[in-house]
Design a protein around this motif. Sequence first.
Motif, PDB file in Angstrom:
ATOM      1  N   MET A 103       0.820  -1.209   0.000  1.00  0.00           N
ATOM      2  CA  MET A 103       0.000   0.000   0.000  1.00  0.00           C
ATOM      3  C   MET A 103       0.855   1.262   0.000  1.00  0.00           C
ATOM      4  O   MET A 103       0.490   2.269  -0.615  1.00  0.00           O
ATOM      5  N   LEU A 104       1.990   1.232   0.703  1.00  0.00           N
ATOM      6  CA  LEU A 104       2.854   2.406   0.718  1.00  0.00           C
ATOM      7  C   LEU A 104       3.374   2.704  -0.689  1.00  0.00           C
ATOM      8  O   LEU A 104       3.487   3.870  -1.087  1.00  0.00           O
ATOM      9  N   ARG A 105       3.679   1.662  -1.442  1.00  0.00           N
ATOM     10  CA  ARG A 105       4.114   1.869  -2.831  1.00  0.00           C
ATOM     11  C   ARG A 105       3.009   2.511  -3.663  1.00  0.00           C
ATOM     12  O   ARG A 105       3.255   3.397  -4.491  1.00  0.00           O
ATOM     13  N   GLU A 106       1.769   2.079  -3.434  1.00  0.00           N
ATOM     14  CA  GLU A 106       0.649   2.670  -4.165  1.00  0.00           C
ATOM     15  C   GLU A 106       0.406   4.102  -3.706  1.00  0.00           C
ATOM     16  O   GLU A 106       0.085   4.974  -4.527  1.00  0.00           O
ATOM     17  N   ALA A 107       0.580   4.370  -2.424  1.00  0.00           N
ATOM     18  CA  ALA A 107       0.418   5.726  -1.924  1.00  0.00           C
ATOM     19  C   ALA A 107       1.438   6.666  -2.564  1.00  0.00           C
ATOM     20  O   ALA A 107       1.106   7.796  -2.957  1.00  0.00           O
ATOM     21  N   VAL A 108       2.672   6.211  -2.692  1.00  0.00           N
ATOM     22  CA  VAL A 108       3.706   7.029  -3.331  1.00  0.00           C
ATOM     23  C   VAL A 108       3.376   7.232  -4.809  1.00  0.00           C
ATOM     24  O   VAL A 108       3.571   8.319  -5.354  1.00  0.00           O
ATOM     25  N   ARG A 109       2.872   6.203  -5.463  1.00  0.00           N
ATOM     26  CA  ARG A 109       2.458   6.368  -6.868  1.00  0.00           C
ATOM     27  C   ARG A 109       1.354   7.420  -6.990  1.00  0.00           C
ATOM     28  O   ARG A 109       1.392   8.278  -7.884  1.00  0.00           O
ATOM     29  N   LEU A 110       0.368   7.357  -6.105  1.00  0.00           N
ATOM     30  CA  LEU A 110      -0.723   8.325  -6.144  1.00  0.00           C
ATOM     31  C   LEU A 110      -0.198   9.748  -5.967  1.00  0.00           C
ATOM     32  O   LEU A 110      -0.654  10.679  -6.635  1.00  0.00           O
ATOM     33  N   ALA A 111       0.744   9.917  -5.054  1.00  0.00           N
ATOM     34  CA  ALA A 111       1.305  11.244  -4.824  1.00  0.00           C
ATOM     35  C   ALA A 111       2.153  11.705  -6.005  1.00  0.00           C
ATOM     36  O   ALA A 111       2.014  12.834  -6.489  1.00  0.00           O
ATOM     37  N   ASP A 112       3.016  10.842  -6.503  1.00  0.00           N
ATOM     38  CA  ASP A 112       3.947  11.240  -7.553  1.00  0.00           C
ATOM     39  C   ASP A 112       3.257  11.408  -8.900  1.00  0.00           C
ATOM     40  O   ASP A 112       3.500  12.389  -9.602  1.00  0.00           O
ATOM     41  N   GLU A 113       2.404  10.480  -9.237  1.00  0.00           N
ATOM     42  CA  GLU A 113       1.761  10.507 -10.556  1.00  0.00           C
ATOM     43  C   GLU A 113       0.477  11.333 -10.560  1.00  0.00           C
ATOM     44  O   GLU A 113       0.258  12.165 -11.439  1.00  0.00           O
ATOM     45  N   GLN A 114      -0.384  11.106  -9.575  1.00  0.00           N
ATOM     46  CA  GLN A 114      -1.684  11.764  -9.543  1.00  0.00           C
ATOM     47  C   GLN A 114      -1.708  13.024  -8.677  1.00  0.00           C
ATOM     48  O   GLN A 114      -2.740  13.678  -8.564  1.00  0.00           O
ATOM     49  N   LYS A 115      -0.587  13.347  -8.045  1.00  0.00           N
ATOM     50  CA  LYS A 115      -0.424  14.572  -7.256  1.00  0.00           C
ATOM     51  C   LYS A 115      -1.397  14.628  -6.083  1.00  0.00           C
ATOM     52  O   LYS A 115      -1.873  15.705  -5.701  1.00  0.00           O
ATOM     53  N   ARG A 116      -1.636  13.480  -5.457  1.00  0.00           N
ATOM     54  CA  ARG A 116      -2.587  13.411  -4.364  1.00  0.00           C
ATOM     55  C   ARG A 116      -1.906  13.625  -3.009  1.00  0.00           C
ATOM     56  O   ARG A 116      -0.706  13.367  -2.840  1.00  0.00           O
ATOM     57  N   VAL A 117      -2.690  14.076  -2.063  1.00  0.00           N
ATOM     58  CA  VAL A 117      -2.276  14.126  -0.660  1.00  0.00           C
ATOM     59  C   VAL A 117      -2.786  12.850  -0.007  1.00  0.00           C
ATOM     60  O   VAL A 117      -3.996  12.591   0.017  1.00  0.00           O
ATOM     61  N   VAL A 118      -1.870  12.031   0.506  1.00  0.00           N
ATOM     62  CA  VAL A 118      -2.227  10.729   1.075  1.00  0.00           C
ATOM     63  C   VAL A 118      -1.853  10.707   2.555  1.00  0.00           C
ATOM     64  O   VAL A 118      -0.718  11.017   2.923  1.00  0.00           O
ATOM     65  N   ILE A 119      -2.822  10.339   3.391  1.00  0.00           N
ATOM     66  CA  ILE A 119      -2.564  10.085   4.805  1.00  0.00           C
ATOM     67  C   ILE A 119      -2.363   8.584   4.960  1.00  0.00           C
ATOM     68  O   ILE A 119      -3.249   7.790   4.637  1.00  0.00           O
ATOM     69  N   PHE A 120      -1.201   8.178   5.428  1.00  0.00           N
ATOM     70  CA  PHE A 120      -0.887   6.763   5.602  1.00  0.00           C
ATOM     71  C   PHE A 120      -0.874   6.476   7.094  1.00  0.00           C
ATOM     72  O   PHE A 120       0.090   6.777   7.802  1.00  0.00           O
ATOM     73  N   LEU A 121      -1.970   5.911   7.577  1.00  0.00           N
ATOM     74  CA  LEU A 121      -2.183   5.703   9.010  1.00  0.00           C
ATOM     75  C   LEU A 121      -1.674   4.327   9.422  1.00  0.00           C
ATOM     76  O   LEU A 121      -2.182   3.304   8.966  1.00  0.00           O
ATOM     77  N   GLU A 122      -0.671   4.313  10.273  1.00  0.00           N
ATOM     78  CA  GLU A 122      -0.004   3.071  10.666  1.00  0.00           C
ATOM     79  C   GLU A 122      -0.401   2.670  12.083  1.00  0.00           C
ATOM     80  O   GLU A 122      -0.197   3.454  13.024  1.00  0.00           O
ATOM     81  N   PRO A 123      -0.968   1.462  12.279  1.00  0.00           N
ATOM     82  CA  PRO A 123      -1.404   1.028  13.612  1.00  0.00           C
ATOM     83  C   PRO A 123      -0.205   0.731  14.522  1.00  0.00           C
ATOM     84  O   PRO A 123       0.501  -0.264  14.344  1.00  0.00           O
ATOM     85  N   ILE A 124      -0.001   1.592  15.507  1.00  0.00           N
ATOM     86  CA  ILE A 124       1.164   1.464  16.378  1.00  0.00           C
ATOM     87  C   ILE A 124       1.214   0.100  17.059  1.00  0.00           C
ATOM     88  O   ILE A 124       2.268  -0.528  17.154  1.00  0.00           O
ATOM     89  N   ALA A 125       0.064  -0.356  17.536  1.00  0.00           N
ATOM     90  CA  ALA A 125       0.038  -1.595  18.324  1.00  0.00           C
ATOM     91  C   ALA A 125       0.458  -2.808  17.515  1.00  0.00           C
ATOM     92  O   ALA A 125       0.823  -3.846  18.081  1.00  0.00           O
ATOM     93  N   LEU A 126       0.418  -2.699  16.193  1.00  0.00           N
ATOM     94  CA  LEU A 126       0.785  -3.830  15.338  1.00  0.00           C
ATOM     95  C   LEU A 126       2.206  -3.735  14.797  1.00  0.00           C
ATOM     96  O   LEU A 126       2.657  -4.640  14.103  1.00  0.00           O
ATOM     97  N   TYR A 127       2.910  -2.651  15.094  1.00  0.00           N
ATOM     98  CA  TYR A 127       4.266  -2.486  14.585  1.00  0.00           C
ATOM     99  C   TYR A 127       5.140  -3.710  14.894  1.00  0.00           C
ATOM    100  O   TYR A 127       5.856  -4.209  14.017  1.00  0.00           O
ATOM    101  N   ASN A 128       5.123  -4.155  16.130  1.00  0.00           N
ATOM    102  CA  ASN A 128       5.998  -5.249  16.553  1.00  0.00           C
ATOM    103  C   ASN A 128       5.234  -6.538  16.840  1.00  0.00           C
ATOM    104  O   ASN A 128       5.789  -7.462  17.440  1.00  0.00           O
ATOM    105  N   GLN A 129       3.970  -6.597  16.424  1.00  0.00           N
ATOM    106  CA  GLN A 129       3.164  -7.787  16.687  1.00  0.00           C
ATOM    107  C   GLN A 129       3.659  -8.968  15.845  1.00  0.00           C
ATOM    108  O   GLN A 129       3.765  -8.868  14.627  1.00  0.00           O
ATOM    109  N   LYS A 130       3.967 -10.085  16.507  1.00  0.00           N
ATOM    110  CA  LYS A 130       4.456 -11.274  15.805  1.00  0.00           C
ATOM    111  C   LYS A 130       3.403 -12.373  15.721  1.00  0.00           C
ATOM    112  O   LYS A 130       3.312 -13.072  14.716  1.00  0.00           O
ATOM    113  N   ASP A 131       2.624 -12.521  16.772  1.00  0.00           N
ATOM    114  CA  ASP A 131       1.743 -13.684  16.888  1.00  0.00           C
ATOM    115  C   ASP A 131       0.301 -13.299  16.589  1.00  0.00           C
ATOM    116  O   ASP A 131      -0.118 -12.149  16.779  1.00  0.00           O
ATOM    117  N   LEU A 132      -0.476 -14.313  16.169  1.00  0.00           N
ATOM    118  CA  LEU A 132      -1.877 -14.085  15.859  1.00  0.00           C
ATOM    119  C   LEU A 132      -2.789 -14.751  16.890  1.00  0.00           C
ATOM    120  O   LEU A 132      -3.586 -14.086  17.544  1.00  0.00           O
TER     121      LEU A 132
END
Length: 777
Positions: free
Chosen positions: A553-582
Amino acid sequence: MSQTVQPLQERLNTALFGNPLPQVDDLPNLDALGITPAQLFDWVDTQLTSRVLDLHSRELQAAGESFYTIGSAGHEGNTAIAAAFRHNDMAFLHYRSGAFFIQRLKQVHGSTPIYDMLLSFAASKDDPISSGRHKVLGSKAAFVPPQTSTIGSHLPKAVGMAHSIGLAKRLNHNGEVPHDAAVLCSFGDASANHSTSQGAINTACWTAYQSMPLPLVFVCEDNGIGISTSTPHGWIEQSFSRRPGLNYVSCDGRNLLSVYAAAKEAERIARKRRQPVFLHMKCVRLYGHAGSDAEMTYLSKEQIAHNEANDPLRTSLALLEAYGIASKAQMQDYLNALFTRVRAVGREATYRDKLKDSREVMAAIAPQRAEQPIPTPLSGEQRQQLFAHEKHNIGKPQTLNKLLNWALHDLFAQYPHAIMMGEDIGKKGGVYGVTSRLVNQFGPNRIMNTLLDEQSILGMAIGAAHNGFLPMPEIQFLAYVHNAEDQIRGEAATLSFFSSGQYTNPMVIRVAGLAYQRGFGGHFHNDNSFAVFRDLPGVVVACPSNGASAARMLREAVRLADEQKRVVIFLEPIALYNQKDLHEVGDNGWMFDYPEPDQRIGFGEVSVHESNTIAASHSVDLCIISYGNGYYLSRQAQQELAANGVQSRLVDLNWLHPLPMESLLMAIGDCPNVLIVDECRQTGSVSEELWTRLQEAGVQARLGRLCADDSFIPLAKAAYHVLPAKDGIVRAAQALIWGQDSPDADTIAGLRANSSKGGTLKPGAKIGSKGQAGEKS
């Protein structure tokens, strides 16, 4: 001309020519100032033109043909500031800088300042900058980005633009302006007190204090009053004349020659020494704040008379007479002829077409641009060298923060004009390690630690985008962005709209947010409210739930910004940053392989995960729609539901604004039960919009909704009292299907467990007979 509006011309004639002009003492030599008589006359023409346009706007308003009457009367000395700078020195203008704008347009071949301004007053779709969407001062050819800033919200991006000029030189980046350009930013004395202005000026001082180049001129047009509130005498000078790193220059805004001399000094400091300047232009405000403002309700007759006596046009006419350029009588004839000309052009402007429907109004919010080839990612030995520090981890499943970090490494190698700014993102690598070692690979000119001010971080990004960079600012925590919402809402999101797509500020704003941090930090680090982003036309909000999705998704967000000149908010869930187990400790069920650099989740695609728990002939019982932490919890609940014989389809939204309705509806298919799991608050959350949109789309399924409570997030374990949990999702699903917490024995008879499947559903994909995604990744 009706008797109700004709007195405006008569009033100006009386004010300028009914009394003796002021005495001009100690006339400087024009040659010594580098000014020709023709130039001085041209500047006075600009001042008169600006004043007549202000008055004609009020005449047109009386006829129902003009819709903006905040004028520049009394501020026309800024004509000389425009004359002192180049036309490609980008200027972010205050709404009282009309004379500056006219003089700037005169520097652009083929421009028609009077017609352009009148088209804007009349809200004509032929207005060359906004196409009738607002009265703004703006021109692509004149390097004046439009804005409607009334509270100094344009100052942070001016600082960012100025900083980007030196950055472009150091990175050999060909930006929108030359490497020796300067930046101007004008504002009023009242706006100088706003926290946004104070923060921007502080950032400029902080930058310059460290000897970093910042060729910026803050132009404070000080008329001593903000609507009806007076500015204390001497306040501006005392506030800004002794700031570290900031050069202070003042001038008499009534006198063109004083303004020009000060402006040339400011230009020298900014262009040659690459330092910020506070240019203090003392002036007056005439005719009140706007056409509807009755200044006699808060100013005395003596105060109004004093301001009119200090009209800068009177001094300008006196200069023309003193230098023998034009007499008082000649200039009165000239003024009356100018009124006739402006009114004739005004009649033409009012005849021009207006925006006719919502489609035309909205066409500039996010115009579709032609597809462009995506830059080729690094490969072979170069890429191996880029990831040499990770050679022991490459090829192994990783957590969300690690895969985001790898994606950023690939993207910064792929897009050489990408830059990042934020708190602690350099050597520290961010609070959660997402930017780890980026500064080692790409240097401090591309990975920039900033001061602790979100307005300045976002302003820096907006300004850098004006200069052709691809900014990726980081906001350390979602709660921190609320201090700077207007940089996104009032500046970044509106630029394309107010410039008919001519100006854009493409960027990907990475924001660490949402809740579930095991009690850490309380609501400042567990903020589950991002509604401010979701009502912004044209802004994209993305939220991954796992490392593999995040990278794609981050790659697509960068494409949207670079090609389509969009403002993209990329919201990252902090609690899942280091989550290993399900499901249980040590299962590593939430660690994923790193997707190849060319893999993306397209804009508008949802992801689907299915658990086939019963016979192939049995249809799906339940569709769960979620995102972020809610999706993670729903995956846990999906297993427990499967043990009770419920075949479910789990949809990860990926894109939260605009909602991916086409692919979502295909994912739902004919499922009889749909449960929305939203980790954000019951009021103002995505689930409200989802429920409405599903109803409007005619979805026949029974709908259920599970949200967080309308509460701030408390500290420690109390946080989980107000947030959705796995057990709650299971109960909500069972209640939706059977009307109770658990199925009876007959319901689960004959059901059996099977394997899980997953995929990404794109718009246009088909749903198979068992409800599977027709395309998988």
